[in-house]
Design a protein around this motif. Structure first.
Motif, PDB file in Angstrom:
ATOM      1  N   SER A  42      34.380  25.543  11.640  1.00 30.12           N
ATOM      2  CA  SER A  42      35.715  26.004  11.244  1.00 30.12           C
ATOM      3  C   SER A  42      35.688  27.470  10.822  1.00 30.12           C
ATOM      4  O   SER A  42      34.634  28.040  10.574  1.00 30.12           O
ATOM      5  N   THR A 108      42.001  26.068   2.685  1.00 28.80           N
ATOM      6  CA  THR A 108      42.703  25.659   3.901  1.00 28.80           C
ATOM      7  C   THR A 108      44.206  25.822   3.739  1.00 28.80           C
ATOM      8  O   THR A 108      44.879  26.322   4.639  1.00 28.80           O
ATOM      9  N   PRO A 114      50.481  24.330   6.427  1.00 26.87           N
ATOM     10  CA  PRO A 114      50.917  23.390   7.465  1.00 26.87           C
ATOM     11  C   PRO A 114      51.934  23.977   8.438  1.00 26.87           C
ATOM     12  O   PRO A 114      52.131  23.449   9.518  1.00 26.87           O
ATOM     13  N   MET A 120      46.484  25.510  14.729  1.00 26.03           N
ATOM     14  CA  MET A 120      46.506  24.089  14.409  1.00 26.03           C
ATOM     15  C   MET A 120      45.139  23.433  14.562  1.00 26.03           C
ATOM     16  O   MET A 120      44.760  22.599  13.749  1.00 26.03           O
ATOM     17  N   THR A 121      44.359  23.803  15.583  1.00 19.45           N
ATOM     18  CA  THR A 121      43.045  23.190  15.784  1.00 19.45           C
ATOM     19  C   THR A 121      42.106  23.527  14.629  1.00 19.45           C
ATOM     20  O   THR A 121      41.422  22.657  14.107  1.00 19.45           O
ATOM     21  N   TYR A 123      43.016  24.443  11.663  1.00 21.77           N
ATOM     22  CA  TYR A 123      43.583  23.788  10.490  1.00 21.77           C
ATOM     23  C   TYR A 123      43.154  22.323  10.436  1.00 21.77           C
ATOM     24  O   TYR A 123      42.767  21.823   9.379  1.00 21.77           O
ATOM     25  N   GLN A 124      43.195  21.643  11.580  1.00 17.90           N
ATOM     26  CA  GLN A 124      42.802  20.238  11.608  1.00 17.90           C
ATOM     27  C   GLN A 124      41.317  20.059  11.323  1.00 17.90           C
ATOM     28  O   GLN A 124      40.924  19.099  10.660  1.00 17.90           O
ATOM     29  N   GLU A 125      40.463  20.981  11.790  1.00 20.11           N
ATOM     30  CA  GLU A 125      39.033  20.919  11.472  1.00 20.11           C
ATOM     31  C   GLU A 125      38.805  21.078   9.970  1.00 20.11           C
ATOM     32  O   GLU A 125      37.989  20.368   9.385  1.00 20.11           O
ATOM     33  N   ASN A 126      39.513  22.009   9.362  1.00 15.52           N
ATOM     34  CA  ASN A 126      39.359  22.220   7.926  1.00 15.52           C
ATOM     35  C   ASN A 126      39.869  21.021   7.129  1.00 15.52           C
ATOM     36  O   ASN A 126      39.263  20.638   6.135  1.00 15.52           O
ATOM     37  N   VAL A 127      40.969  20.436   7.566  1.00 17.55           N
ATOM     38  CA  VAL A 127      41.491  19.248   6.887  1.00 17.55           C
ATOM     39  C   VAL A 127      40.508  18.091   7.029  1.00 17.55           C
ATOM     40  O   VAL A 127      40.258  17.346   6.073  1.00 17.55           O
ATOM     41  N   ALA A 128      39.911  17.931   8.209  1.00 22.42           N
ATOM     42  CA  ALA A 128      38.912  16.883   8.398  1.00 22.42           C
ATOM     43  C   ALA A 128      37.700  17.113   7.498  1.00 22.42           C
ATOM     44  O   ALA A 128      37.154  16.166   6.917  1.00 22.42           O
TER      45      ALA A 128
END
Length: 150
Positions: A42, A108, A114, A120-121, A123-128
């Protein structure tokens, strides 16, 4: 509740994989590895934060594998002082995991938010990574609680 330095003997060899406490090491190692991979891939806007998050994830991952290998090899020799060592390691890991989960979540949110659909990709890696940090923290805290019951 018993003290962490009680006369509880820890299993050794492959009997380690039959106790509930030590079976929790396996998901802890898996989540630690996933966090390590997600954080490495990320993009975090603050390089100091990314370095600290990587240190914590690698440290906890290596510490969990080392403890599990030492238990399997029987290096503790049935000594109750290893329970104290395990408690200290789990306390350190839980403090690290919780602090890093909060810092990664804050970073994040500040970096991407959001509403930023372009990234977005990432962001989704960081959220995961944040989710796996919290899951790892829960496992370590439960492991610590269970260890203190011994």
């Amino acid at each position: 509740m018993s003290s962490a330095t009680s006369t509880t003997s820890l299993p050794s060899g492959l009997a380690v994989l039959t106790t509930f406490l030590d079976v929790l090491f396996i998901p802890e190692i898996i989540f630690g590895g996933l966090v390590w991979i997600l954080v490495a891939s990320s993009k975090v806007q603050l390089p100091m934060l990314q370095g600290w998050v990587m240190f914590v994830s690698v440290f906890c991952f290596v510490m969990s594998i080392t403890l599990l290998c030492l238990y399997i090899c029987g290096a503790h020799g049935g000594s109750s002082s290893w329970v104290t060592l395990a408690v200290i390691c789990q306390e350190t890991a839980s403090l690290f995991y919780l602090s890093m989960a909060v810092l990664e979540a804050y970073s994040t949110y500040i970096s991407f938010g959001p509403a930023n659909a372009v990234m977005m990709t990432v962001y989704q890696e960081n959220v995961a990574a944040v989710i796996f940090f919290f899951l790892g923290a829960l496992l370590v805290i439960y492991n610590l609680y269970y260890l203190c019951q011994c």
